[in-house]
Motif scaffolding. Structure first.
Motif, PDB file in Angstrom:
ATOM      1  N   GLU A  50       0.861  -1.197   0.079  1.00 19.08           N
ATOM      2  CA  GLU A  50       0.225  -0.195   0.080  1.00 19.08           C
ATOM      3  C   GLU A  50       1.029   1.220   0.203  1.00 19.08           C
ATOM      4  N   ASN A  76      -5.585   0.785  -1.884  1.00 19.31           N
ATOM      5  CA  ASN A  76      -6.609   0.086  -1.268  1.00 19.31           C
ATOM      6  C   ASN A  76      -7.479   1.110  -0.370  1.00 19.31           C
ATOM      7  N   SER A  78      -7.715   2.035   2.203  1.00 21.82           N
ATOM      8  CA  SER A  78      -8.031   1.589   3.716  1.00 21.82           C
ATOM      9  C   SER A  78      -7.476   2.753   4.848  1.00 21.82           C
ATOM     10  N   TYR A 108     -15.256  -9.112   0.480  1.00 17.48           N
ATOM     11  CA  TYR A 108     -14.022  -8.406   0.562  1.00 17.48           C
ATOM     12  C   TYR A 108     -13.243  -8.989   1.723  1.00 17.48           C
ATOM     13  N   HIS A 112      -9.397 -10.359   1.318  1.00 13.16           N
ATOM     14  CA  HIS A 112      -8.417  -9.540   2.135  1.00 13.16           C
ATOM     15  C   HIS A 112      -8.163 -10.240   3.567  1.00 13.16           C
ATOM     16  N   SER A 115      -8.624  -8.657   7.542  1.00 13.98           N
ATOM     17  CA  SER A 115      -9.555  -7.472   7.218  1.00 13.98           C
ATOM     18  C   SER A 115     -10.576  -7.295   8.463  1.00 13.98           C
ATOM     19  N   ASP A 119     -14.645  -2.870   7.425  1.00 16.21           N
ATOM     20  CA  ASP A 119     -13.830  -2.200   6.496  1.00 16.21           C
ATOM     21  C   ASP A 119     -14.522  -1.896   5.033  1.00 16.21           C
ATOM     22  N   GLN A 122     -16.396   1.105   5.139  1.00 16.74           N
ATOM     23  CA  GLN A 122     -15.700   2.358   5.545  1.00 16.74           C
ATOM     24  C   GLN A 122     -15.093   2.872   4.176  1.00 16.74           C
ATOM     25  N   ILE A 123     -14.484   1.785   3.554  1.00 17.84           N
ATOM     26  CA  ILE A 123     -13.736   2.367   2.225  1.00 17.84           C
ATOM     27  C   ILE A 123     -15.028   2.653   1.026  1.00 17.84           C
TER      28      ILE A 123
END
Length: 355
Positions: A50, A76, A78, A108, A112, A115, A119, A122-123
């Motif tokens: 990231e 990503n 995040s 997701y 991931h 995670s 998440d 939120q993203i």
């Protein structure tokens, strides 16, 4: 599926990850000055991980925009907070790619590992707020790597991009590593079903948002995979590779590599040479010469990608393919006079086999 940090690759990548350094700020700053003087027009921030983890990531983006580069960020998302949304808008980043790989919270989490609950919401919530507040930029794109864990959500992932008011959406086929991550890759049956589903999505009116980027290339890749072949086994041998002239990637440890997946065959290292020296050096020229041939049979191409022992790593998935196709079309559109001038230029772009 991350080449560096995927759980299935943790053991074999320990040494590789430990060796990955952080590019010093002074080196980055001098590199941008040098690239500007060479006529570079775009900087694309992505990484073996990231990019926003870097403590000076925002300063690096700001410097890129301020120096006049078209600036793209692949993230990503995040680590983007509510406070960062106005920051992105104020910076004036041109393109923002959000790598999501899912159309639902459940998928997701499946794509991931590690995670947290919430998440995904939120993203997507912060990306929606960004799109609602922006005027003209950044152009936003949802990016999905297709695996066996999310293949059932192709249409859902597309509809999510529409719901979030993104400008474009792009799908890529996961490149697996035999013996490690191949269980996560698409099966021939999944590829065939995705191809049928993609044709239905792609039949929408072309003026509607979001547009699908690289839909034709994706369809050809899925078709090849449905027949049990490598996704780019045919495409990479149909046109020359221009990456050696138009593209370069700087890795965190200073390596300069001639295409996106050529980390095993660097052209040089910024800790030892300037970018200009590397760009005009013998290793870069050798890559250019090899790429002029449509058939990628040069031994160099065995060093592309992450799989050792394959004669041409490009067949496993070429991320420079769409750029090569666009450049090839542009060259074919030139007049006879323009082509004659180019043929006599110091750097020939044409293969002897080219018409």
């Amino acid at each position: 599926m991350c080449w560096l940090h995927a759980p299935d690759l943790q053991e074999q990548n320990k040494k590789r990850v430990a060796k990955q350094a952080t590019l010093p700020w002074e080196l980055y700053a001098s590199l941008t000055d040098e690239l500007k003087s060479l006529g570079t027009t775009e900087l694309y921030f992505a990484g073996g991980g990231e990019p926003l983890v870097h403590p000076q990531a925002w300063e690096a983006l700001e410097r890129s925009v301020r120096k006049g580069f078209t600036t793209s960020l692949h993230t990503n998302f995040s680590l983007v907070s509510d406070e960062d949304i106005p920051r992105i808008l104020e910076l004036g980043i041109h393109h923002l790619t959000v790598s999501l790989w899912a159309g639902s919270p459940e998928t997701y989490r499946a794509t991931h590992p590690g995670s947290s609950e919430g998440d995904f919401e939120q993203i997507t919530g912060r990306l929606r707020r960004l799109n609602e507040r922006k005027v003209d930029r950044p152009k936003t794109k949802l990016y999905h790597v297709l695996t066996t864990h999310n293949a059932h959500e192709l249409t859902t992932m597309f509809e999510l991009a529409e719901e979030l008011q993104c400008d474009t959406v792009e799908f890529a086929v996961a490149e697996t590593i035999p013996g490690s991550t191949e269980s996560h890759g698409l099966s021939p049956d999944q590829a065939g079903r995705l191809l049928t589903e993609l044709k239905g999505i792609d039949s929408r009116a072309p003026w509607r948002r979001p547009r699908i980027l690289g839909g034709d290339a994706l369809a050809r890749r899925l078709e090849a995979m449905s027949l049990g072949r490598s996704c780019d086994s045919d495409l990479v041998h149909e046109l020359p590779c221009f990456a050696g002239w138009t593209y370069s990637r700087v890795m965190a440890d200073g390596r300069v590599i001639p295409c996106l997946k050529s980390h095993r065959i660097p052209s040089g290292n910024l800790h030892e040479q300037s970018f200009s020296s590397i760009w005009s050096g013998s290793a870069q020229d050798e890559f250019r010469a090899a790429g002029r041939k449509r058939k990628k049979s040069h031994p160099l191409f065995a060093g592309v990608g992450n799989e050792e022992g394959t004669p041409c790593g490009c067949e496993r998935g070429c991320d420079n393919l769409e750029d090569n196709r666009r450049i090839d079309e542009r060259l074919r559109s030139l007049s006879r006079l323009e082509r004659a001038v180019l043929r006599r230029a110091p750097l020939q772009l044409f293969d002897e086999e080219s018409p």
